[in-house]
Design an enzyme around this catalytic site. Structure first.
Site, short mmCIF file in Angstrom:
data_model
loop_
_atom_site.label_atom_id
_atom_site.label_comp_id
_atom_site.label_asym_id
_atom_site.label_seq_id
_atom_site.Cartn_x
_atom_site.Cartn_y
_atom_site.Cartn_z
N HIS A 182 32.37 -37.44 -15.04
CA HIS A 182 32.46 -36.02 -15.39
C HIS A 182 33.04 -35.29 -14.19
CE1 HIS A 182 29.31 -36.38 -18.80
NE2 HIS A 182 30.55 -36.50 -19.25
N ALA A 183 34.27 -34.78 -14.38
CA ALA A 183 35.06 -34.30 -13.25
C ALA A 183 34.37 -33.22 -12.43
CB ALA A 183 36.39 -33.79 -13.79
N GLU A 185 31.31 -32.61 -11.78
CA GLU A 185 30.01 -32.89 -11.15
C GLU A 185 30.26 -33.38 -9.73
OE1 GLU A 185 28.18 -35.37 -14.17
OE2 GLU A 185 28.33 -33.75 -15.64
N ASN A 256 31.83 -39.83 -21.12
CA ASN A 256 30.47 -40.27 -21.43
C ASN A 256 30.12 -40.13 -22.91
OD1 ASN A 256 28.45 -41.62 -20.03
ND2 ASN A 256 27.12 -39.81 -19.99
N ARG A 257 31.15 -40.00 -23.73
CA ARG A 257 30.99 -40.11 -25.18
C ARG A 257 31.97 -41.15 -25.73
NH1 ARG A 257 27.71 -37.52 -23.39
NH2 ARG A 257 26.84 -35.49 -23.98
N HIS A 309 25.66 -38.69 -12.15
CA HIS A 309 26.07 -37.41 -12.73
C HIS A 309 25.33 -36.30 -12.00
CE1 HIS A 309 27.92 -38.80 -16.67
NE2 HIS A 309 27.47 -39.93 -16.15
N SER A 310 25.65 -35.06 -12.37
CA SER A 310 24.85 -33.94 -11.91
C SER A 310 24.90 -32.85 -12.97
CB SER A 310 25.36 -33.43 -10.57
OG SER A 310 26.54 -32.65 -10.73
N GLU A 387 20.96 -37.90 -12.86
CA GLU A 387 21.39 -36.51 -12.77
C GLU A 387 20.90 -36.04 -11.40
OE1 GLU A 387 23.31 -34.91 -14.77
OE2 GLU A 387 23.12 -35.87 -16.72
#
Ligand code: 0X9
Ligand code: ZN
Length: 428
Positions: A182-183, A185, A256-257, A309-310, A387
């Site tokens: 996820h760009a 994060e 992530n999907r 991730h975050s 996360e």
């Protein structure tokens, strides 16, 4: 006239942070399960972009476009859901962040001649790539740099293999860690490069190098990551334009999907203009195919897979689509709790304690097509989404203040150390 309007629209969309002029961000803190349940449809109705997921008694942060702010806040008030404005104008907050980053960059440059990876500032793709190349050159006995493929926009996707036997000792468990799918994060890639640092430049746990082979991929989605620095701070997806008729207008797929785990069923969208677009088919993206292929290549001895991730201070495991548990749930939970406890022991008082659990149950939303679920499905015994900790309570800028990056890296490493050792004991 029409052409002029289109050109103008594009110019506006691509000018830095212009897009977010007038947007507001809010802390949203549901007090009960009922409130959290009621929040879901409101987020959808007002096209709210969720940066950090609210859960009961732990506020999240969301972005709302100007034309939806009145409706959104009124809906929250009607349900007595607690909220407060975080940034009154998101563009101004982002501009402020840029001044912090620029000031630190100048200082970094003077201090290290631009050679070292900063941990008191966010890391650009160029710095990370240069670091990976440099580490491989400096530690040829243990480190191999691999570029299995290039991204949609032709940037190299790099990972490091770190091993005392060049992956020749088949009896060693493999640990695979990735980041930056996820760009936006931004604390994820530094947390992963720090692991490289701890396995090469600053070895304080030699057993981790001796007993395991490591695959470390700091930026799964280099196109998206670069785009968050150059154009849109809140870009989440890849940057592909070939997966849907509308993809030239709305590029990108939510990595992530995009994994083949109940793909395109829950918590995902079939529209490329939505942040959780799952792609035209599972593994439509080269970036997720790279991770998939690594999972399969080393599956026979992979003990642990982590994807960073975050944010939210959570360690999550499958099954993330419906909250059911895998036969390995007990091990997943106990190892997760051990990692969390190790981090909590080192965390700052102003960070939350980690929450550990099944992704769908902790987050209150199911999502299919996630990487940790896919890894576990194909047989990786321990697979988690981290996360990492994030923005909290502050009002100045947008992201986690860069002064906390090194802290996040250091405390996360404590979790990795425990996770690796527990994985080694359990799955020899
Ligand atoms: O929704 C996600 O992809 C992750 N949260 S994030 O805010 N980083 O986007 C959580 C994924 C949790 N795992 C599964 N649902 N399987
Ligand atoms: Zn994420």
């Amino acid at each position: 006239m029409r052409l002029l309007a289109v050109v103008l629209l594009f110019a506006l969309a691509y000018a830095k942070h212009e897009k977010y002029d007038g947007w507001k961000s809010y802390y949203v803190g549901p007090a009960s399960a009922e409130q959290l349940k009621a929040l879901g449809p409101i987020l959808d109705q007002y096209f709210v972009d969720v940066l950090s997921h609210p859960i009961v008694q732990r506020e999240g942060v969301v972005l709302v476009a100007p034309n939806h702010q009145d409706g959104f806040t009124k809906a929250l008030e009607d349900l007595a859901i607690d909220y407060k404005v975080h940034a009154d104008n998101v563009k101004a907050a982002l501009d402020y962040d840029d001044t912090l980053i620029a000031a630190k960059k100048a200082r970094d440059f003077i201090r290290s001649g631009g050679r070292n990876l900063p941990y008191d500032n966010y890391q650009t793709l160029e710095t990370i790539d240069a670091y990976l190349i440099d580490i491989a050159a400096r530690f040829p006995d243990t480190v191999t740099l691999v570029n299995p493929a290039n991204s949609f926009e032709d940037r190299p996707i790099y990972y490091l293999k770190i091993s005392t036997t060049n992956f020749q000792d088949e009896s060693k468990p493999v640990i695979f860690i990735d980041g930056g799918i996820h760009a936006r994060e931004w604390v994820s890639p530094p947390s992963v490069t720090w692991m490289i640092h701890k396995l090469t430049e600053d070895i304080t746990e030699p057993d981790l190098l001796e007993k395991f082979d490591w695959i470390i991929l700091p930026v799964v989605n280099p196109d998206g990551y670069a785009f968050t620095f150059s154009s849109d701070r809140f870009w989440r997806k890849t940057r592909s334009t070939d997966s849907h008729a509308w993809s030239t207008l709305c590029p990108g797929v939510d990595g992530n999907r995009n994994y083949d785990f109940f793909w395109n069923t829950v918590g995902t969208s079939a529209s490329p203009c939505v942040e959780t677009y799952g792609g035209s088919q599972a593994f439509s993206e080269i970036e997720t195919r790279v991770v998939r292929d690594l999972l399969h290549e080393y599956l026979h001895r992979m003990a642990l897979y982590l994807t960073m991730h975050s944010y939210g201070s959570m360690i999550l495991y499958g099954w993330g689509h419906d909250g059911s548990l895998s036969p390995n749930a007990f091990a997943l939970h106990t190892v997760g709790v051990s990692m969390a406890a190790a981090i909590d022991a080192r965390k700052l008082p102003n960070f939350h304690n980690y929450i550990v659990g099944n992704a769908a149950l902790v987050l209150w939303y199911g999502a299919s097509g996630a990487s940790e679920d896919y890894a576990h499905l194909i047989g990786v015994p321990l697979a988690y989404t981290y996360e990492l900790p994030g923005l909290q309570g502050g009002f100045e800028g947008f992201h986690l203040d860069p002064i906390y990056i090194e802290q996040v890296c250091r405390e996360t490493w404590e979790g990795i150390v425990v996770g690796a050792r527990r994985a080694g004991e359990l799955f020899r």
